[in-house]
Design an enzyme around this catalytic site. Structure first.
Site, PDB file in Angstrom:
ATOM      1  N   ASN A  17      -1.068  19.182 -20.284  1.00  0.00           N
ATOM      2  CA  ASN A  17      -1.547  18.270 -21.340  1.00  0.00           C
ATOM      3  C   ASN A  17      -1.468  18.892 -22.718  1.00  0.00           C
ATOM      4  OD1 ASN A  17      -2.056  16.295 -19.533  1.00  0.00           O
ATOM      5  ND2 ASN A  17      -4.211  16.849 -19.237  1.00  0.00           N
TER       6      ASN A  17
ATOM      7  N   HIS B  63       7.371   9.333 -27.553  1.00  0.00           N
ATOM      8  CA  HIS B  63       6.430  10.208 -26.843  1.00  0.00           C
ATOM      9  C   HIS B  63       6.679  11.677 -27.226  1.00  0.00           C
ATOM     10  CE1 HIS B  63       3.785  11.476 -23.609  1.00  0.00           C
ATOM     11  NE2 HIS B  63       4.725  12.306 -23.182  1.00  0.00           N
TER      12      HIS B  63
ATOM     13  N   GLU C 178       9.116  18.351 -24.793  1.00  0.00           N
ATOM     14  CA  GLU C 178       8.474  18.715 -23.519  1.00  0.00           C
ATOM     15  C   GLU C 178       9.059  20.035 -22.991  1.00  0.00           C
ATOM     16  OE1 GLU C 178       5.885  17.184 -22.288  1.00  0.00           O
ATOM     17  OE2 GLU C 178       5.966  15.105 -22.977  1.00  0.00           O
TER      18      GLU C 178
ATOM     19  N   HIS D 138      -0.917  11.829 -27.625  1.00  0.00           N
ATOM     20  CA  HIS D 138      -1.090  10.455 -27.132  1.00  0.00           C
ATOM     21  C   HIS D 138      -1.755   9.582 -28.190  1.00  0.00           C
ATOM     22  CE1 HIS D 138      -0.932  11.032 -22.468  1.00  0.00           C
ATOM     23  NE2 HIS D 138       0.236  10.739 -22.986  1.00  0.00           N
TER      24      HIS D 138
ATOM     25  N   ARG E 162      -3.106  22.164 -13.629  1.00  0.00           N
ATOM     26  CA  ARG E 162      -2.188  21.118 -14.091  1.00  0.00           C
ATOM     27  C   ARG E 162      -2.565  20.614 -15.484  1.00  0.00           C
ATOM     28  NH1 ARG E 162       0.535  16.504 -10.353  1.00  0.00           N
ATOM     29  NH2 ARG E 162       1.558  15.326 -11.984  1.00  0.00           N
TER      30      ARG E 162
ATOM     31  N   GLU F 190      -4.323  17.446 -10.529  1.00  0.00           N
ATOM     32  CA  GLU F 190      -4.869  17.728 -11.856  1.00  0.00           C
ATOM     33  C   GLU F 190      -6.362  18.056 -11.815  1.00  0.00           C
ATOM     34  OE1 GLU F 190      -3.039  15.384 -14.922  1.00  0.00           O
ATOM     35  OE2 GLU F 190      -4.768  15.685 -16.202  1.00  0.00           O
TER      36      GLU F 190
ATOM     37  N   LYS G  33       2.917  11.523 -10.772  1.00  0.00           N
ATOM     38  CA  LYS G  33       2.017  10.662 -11.557  1.00  0.00           C
ATOM     39  C   LYS G  33       2.806   9.424 -11.946  1.00  0.00           C
ATOM     40  CE  LYS G  33      -0.812  13.659 -14.403  1.00  0.00           C
ATOM     41  NZ  LYS G  33      -1.307  13.692 -15.779  1.00  0.00           N
TER      42      LYS G  33
ATOM     43  N   HIS H 158      -0.872  16.872 -25.775  1.00  0.00           N
ATOM     44  CA  HIS H 158      -0.957  15.462 -25.408  1.00  0.00           C
ATOM     45  C   HIS H 158      -2.251  14.787 -25.851  1.00  0.00           C
ATOM     46  CE1 HIS H 158       2.644  16.284 -23.226  1.00  0.00           C
ATOM     47  NE2 HIS H 158       2.710  15.057 -22.734  1.00  0.00           N
TER      48      HIS H 158
ATOM     49  N   ARG I 201       0.824  -1.228   0.000  1.00  0.00           N
ATOM     50  CA  ARG I 201       0.000   0.000   0.000  1.00  0.00           C
ATOM     51  C   ARG I 201       0.850   1.268   0.000  1.00  0.00           C
ATOM     52  NH1 ARG I 201      -2.818  -3.272   3.508  1.00  0.00           N
ATOM     53  NH2 ARG I 201      -4.714  -4.094   2.561  1.00  0.00           N
TER      54      ARG I 201
ATOM     55  N   LYS J 172       7.175  23.146 -14.484  1.00  0.00           N
ATOM     56  CA  LYS J 172       6.328  22.031 -14.033  1.00  0.00           C
ATOM     57  C   LYS J 172       6.135  22.080 -12.518  1.00  0.00           C
ATOM     58  CE  LYS J 172       5.008  17.302 -14.243  1.00  0.00           C
ATOM     59  NZ  LYS J 172       4.928  16.073 -14.973  1.00  0.00           N
TER      60      LYS J 172
HETATM   61  N1  LIG Z   1       4.472  10.446 -15.107  1.00  0.00           N
HETATM   62  C1  LIG Z   1       4.477  11.536 -15.822  1.00  0.00           C
HETATM   63  O1  LIG Z   1       4.089  12.627 -15.345  1.00  0.00           O
HETATM   64  C2  LIG Z   1       4.974  11.487 -17.234  1.00  0.00           C
HETATM   65  C3  LIG Z   1       5.172  12.684 -17.956  1.00  0.00           C
HETATM   66  C4  LIG Z   1       5.689  12.576 -19.247  1.00  0.00           C
HETATM   67  C5  LIG Z   1       6.012  11.344 -19.787  1.00  0.00           C
HETATM   68  N2  LIG Z   1       5.797  10.222 -19.056  1.00  0.00           N
HETATM   69  C6  LIG Z   1       6.104   8.904 -19.611  1.00  0.00           C
HETATM   70  O2  LIG Z   1       7.522   8.834 -19.831  1.00  0.00           O
HETATM   71  C7  LIG Z   1       7.766   7.847 -20.828  1.00  0.00           C
HETATM   72  C8  LIG Z   1       8.779   8.377 -21.801  1.00  0.00           C
HETATM   73  O3  LIG Z   1       9.972   8.634 -21.107  1.00  0.00           O
HETATM   74  P1  LIG Z   1      11.384   8.614 -21.863  1.00  0.00           P
HETATM   75  O4  LIG Z   1      11.301   9.431 -23.066  1.00  0.00           O
HETATM   76  O5  LIG Z   1      12.409   8.913 -20.852  1.00  0.00           O
HETATM   77  O6  LIG Z   1      11.475   7.121 -22.378  1.00  0.00           O
HETATM   78  P2  LIG Z   1      12.297   5.833 -21.885  1.00  0.00           P
HETATM   79  O7  LIG Z   1      12.221   5.667 -20.437  1.00  0.00           O
HETATM   80  O8  LIG Z   1      11.792   4.722 -22.726  1.00  0.00           O
HETATM   81  O9  LIG Z   1      13.786   6.180 -22.277  1.00  0.00           O
HETATM   82  C9  LIG Z   1      14.122   6.326 -23.624  1.00  0.00           C
HETATM   83  C10 LIG Z   1      15.281   5.414 -24.024  1.00  0.00           C
HETATM   84  O10 LIG Z   1      16.479   6.014 -23.590  1.00  0.00           O
HETATM   85  C11 LIG Z   1      17.234   5.085 -22.815  1.00  0.00           C
HETATM   86  N3  LIG Z   1      17.947   5.916 -21.843  1.00  0.00           N
HETATM   87  C12 LIG Z   1      17.406   6.675 -20.879  1.00  0.00           C
HETATM   88  N4  LIG Z   1      18.360   7.403 -20.273  1.00  0.00           N
HETATM   89  C13 LIG Z   1      19.529   7.076 -20.869  1.00  0.00           C
HETATM   90  C14 LIG Z   1      20.864   7.524 -20.708  1.00  0.00           C
HETATM   91  N5  LIG Z   1      21.190   8.483 -19.850  1.00  0.00           N
HETATM   92  N6  LIG Z   1      21.823   6.959 -21.481  1.00  0.00           N
HETATM   93  C15 LIG Z   1      21.494   6.015 -22.407  1.00  0.00           C
HETATM   94  N7  LIG Z   1      20.248   5.584 -22.628  1.00  0.00           N
HETATM   95  C16 LIG Z   1      19.271   6.118 -21.866  1.00  0.00           C
HETATM   96  C17 LIG Z   1      16.224   4.128 -22.271  1.00  0.00           C
HETATM   97  O11 LIG Z   1      16.809   2.880 -21.987  1.00  0.00           O
HETATM   98  C18 LIG Z   1      15.231   4.033 -23.419  1.00  0.00           C
HETATM   99  O12 LIG Z   1      15.701   3.110 -24.351  1.00  0.00           O
HETATM  100  C19 LIG Z   1       6.424   7.547 -21.467  1.00  0.00           C
HETATM  101  O13 LIG Z   1       5.980   6.297 -21.004  1.00  0.00           O
HETATM  102  C20 LIG Z   1       5.510   8.649 -20.965  1.00  0.00           C
HETATM  103  O14 LIG Z   1       4.170   8.242 -20.876  1.00  0.00           O
HETATM  104  C21 LIG Z   1       5.297  10.272 -17.790  1.00  0.00           C
END
Ligand SMILES: NC(=O)c1ccc[n+]([C@@H]2O[C@H](COP(=O)([O-])OP(=O)(O)OC[C@H]3O[C@@H](n4cnc5c(N)ncnc54)[C@H](O)[C@@H]3O)[C@@H](O)[C@H]2O)c1
Length: 550
Positions: free
Chosen positions: A432, A451, A371, A439, A428, A424, A329, A435, A307, A414
């Site tokens: 979006n 993304h 972003e 999305h 907040r 949100e 989130k 998005h 939990r 942010k």
């Molecule tokens: N929770 C939230 O508020 C929020 C906000 C925006 C996006 N997201 C989510 O984030 C995700 C996208 O994140 P992302 O773009 O970081 O993708 P990701 O986590 O898939 O990373 C992208 C790629 O880069 C590699 N990588 C990451 N850091 C590295 C580094 N320093 N050196 C070498 N390789 C590295 C990873 O292994 C992966 O292959 C999506 O799922 C999206 O929905 C969440």
């Protein structure tokens, strides 16, 4: 940056004392005003000291009092986020660091930030507050320009500077947070009374090895589980295990396969198993090391295991530094859409080391920039301009010199939004921007678009939409598309994507928002309106290939 004290310095009227106090409050650190402390110690006001003992004696008092403030006599329990030492904020006098030995004392014990403003503004502030300043001889308007000319080279010799001309004291304190890359954020776990808490967000180049010390300072005890993907773990997991073990903290590492396709309940279920095998208890901590996929997964697994256990985020992609790791989130995707299952669960610490971007694949770096641009559009025209003037993105020098500042600025947007609206329910929703369509495009592409690429497309299409419904300034979509193209990001929906799938995917966003599909749309750079209902006809039009070709 292993320093423990933050010194605010600059000419009279630049706002050292008010800004210092607000900064200290924001970081829960003690605050001292050097002039006030000297008066307390000597029993005389500063003008009396100048009149009776002269300026050289006053400079000696400043040095002695500064030494005292930095000694154990003034030690408090407040931990500085910059180091393992106890921290404090000190507002100096307008000429304190003219004395070479005093300057050395300050620079050896912390970081000096110079506050400045043009002479007219300083004059009007000093006239308004009517304090007696001995070196201005009772005539601010006549004496201040001379004094500033004499000290111009001295003030110019400080590298960390904030121009407070157009800033309120609150804004100046916030700019100092940004410059330092230190934010203490009011976080909430769930909307239950009494569960609010603060957590720290730290941006520090080369800062990952400080993790063990930071966890110790926060009193976080093990066992810890580091969750990372194979790409990131290969580069950084060893260092994390080492810094923890140097601080006497035990860790195990659990790897997940990289990529959005693994952001599923199956992976979360495997994480719960790993937590059980590692003996994680209620008081234990999960460490997410990686991009947004890792932080969404590890954060959600931490939110639900027993939990809710604590978690720490070490974002290593640009996107996760400026977005995914902030705000609590967490969640996973379902086959029907992204992030359809999740929880709000704020991390206990976010430590971003911009140097990790040196190993991030270039396409991912670009994706994260989408972003950053979004945050500029939402609230920071200066950040938008910085993105527009970024060049040589693929060079390490650009990453090391330009990105730390950009990251701090983008995070600040942010952080302000999530502090205002943690769950949100209002502001907040501005995050979006891009998005709703983004999305849907990301899903329709079968995740062949990243993304960030999908968000870039979404921002442009949504801005054209905002123009057509008379909300956005004419030409805004072209301006935004121009900057995104300059950064190498796509700005139109690829021709092969199935429009019906895109429309259907937008429908899942609609379910999320209580049956209404509401958009966040830009008005101009720096202003976004939320909660705008767009009917199906406009949505169909917007994703038509001709819509963005006007
Ligand atoms: N929770 C939230 O508020 C929020 C906000 C925006 C996006 N997201 C989510 O984030 C995700 C996208 O994140 P992302 O773009 O970081 O993708 P990701 O986590 O898939 O990373 C992208 C790629 O880069 C590699 N990588 C990451 N850091 C590295 C580094 N320093 N050196 C070498 N390789 C590295 C990873 O292994 C992966 O292959 C999506 O799922 C999206 O929905 C969440």
């Amino acid at each position: 940056m292993k320093s423990s004290t933050i010194f605010l310095y600059g000419p009279s009227g630049s706002g050292k004392s008010t800004t210092g106090l607000l900064l200290a409050q924001s970081l829960d650190l003690p605050f001292y005003d050097l002039d006030v402390e000297i008066s307390r110690q000597t029993g005389k006001s500063v003008p009396e000291i100048f009149a009776q003992d002269g300026e050289p004696a006053f400079r000696r008092y400043e040095h002695a009092q500064l030494q005292r403030l930095l000694s154990s006599e003034y030690e408090t329990d407040a931990l500085n986020l910059l180091s393992s030492k106890k921290g404090k904020i000190i507002a100096l006098g307008g000429g304190t660091l003219l004395d070479r030995a005093t300057r050395e004392l300050a620079e050896n014990n912390g970081m000096v930030i110079l506050l400045s403003a043009p002479v007219e503004i300083l004059t009007s502030r000093l006239l308004a507050c009517n304090d007696e300043r001995p070196l201005l001889n009772g005539n601010v308007s006549a004496s201040l320009p001379d004094l500033l000319t004499r000290r111009a080279a001295h003030y110019a010799s400080f590298s960390l500077k904030i121009d407070t001309a157009l800033l309120t004291p609150q804004q100046a304190a916030w700019q100092t947070n940004i410059l330092l890359g230190l934010f203490r954020v009011k976080g909430l776990d769930q909307p239950f009374p009494g569960r609010s808490r603060t957590y720290d967000i730290i941006v520090r180049q080369g800062g990952l090895p400080d993790l063990g010390m930071l966890l110790q300072n926060k009193g976080l005890t093990g066992p810890f589980v580091v969750v990372s993907d194979e790409n990131v773990a290969r580069l950084y997991a060893r260092g994390i295990v080492d810094t923890l073990s140097e601080s006497g903290l035990t860790t195990t590492v659990h790897l997940i396969s990289p990529g959005e396709q693994n952001k599923t309940m199956n992976t979360v279920s495997r994480l719960w198993d790993a937590f059980l095998s590692a003996g994680l208890e209620r008081g234990s901590t999960v460490i997410a090391l990686g991009g947004g996929v890792v932080s969404d997964l590890a954060g959600f697994a931490a939110a639900t295991y027993l939990r809710g256990v604590r978690w720490v985020s070490l974002p290593t992609s640009l996107l996760s530094m400026v977005d995914a790791s902030l705000g609590g989130k967490t969640g996973v995707d379902l086959p029907q859409g992204k992030n359809l299952v999740g929880a709000f669960h704020t991390p206990n610490l976010v430590l971003a080391d911009p140097d990790t971007l040196l190993t991030l694949p270039f396409t991912e770096l670009r994706s994260g920039l989408a972003e950053v641009v979004k945050h500029g559009i939402i609230a920071d025209p200066d950040l938008f301009d910085r993105c527009a003037s970024l060049v040589n993105l693929d060079r390490p020098e650009t990453i090391q010199n330009d990105f730390p500042g950009i990251i701090r600025q983008a995070m600040a947007v942010k952080i302000q939004v999530i502090e205002e609206d943690p769950f949100e329910q209002g502001r907040r929703a501005a995050l979006n921007l891009g998005h709703t369509i983004g999305h849907a495009v990301e899903l329709a592409s079968g995740y062949s678009l990243s993304h960030g690429e999908a968000v870039a497309i979404g921002m442009v299409v949504e801005t054209y939409l905002a123009e057509r419904i008379g909300l956005a300034d004419p030409g805004l979509a072209k301006t935004i598309a121009g900057v995104l193209q300059h950064l190498g990001l796509p700005t139109a929906i690829p021709p092969g994507l199935d429009r019906e799938v895109i429309l259907l995917s937008m429908g899942f966003d609609k379910k999320r928002a209580g049956g209404k599909l509401r958009f966040a749309l830009p008005v101009r750079i720096g202003e976004v309106k939320t909660g705008i209902e767009i009917d199906e006809k406009w949505r169909r039009d917007a994703i038509d290939p001709g819509f963005t070709r006007s």
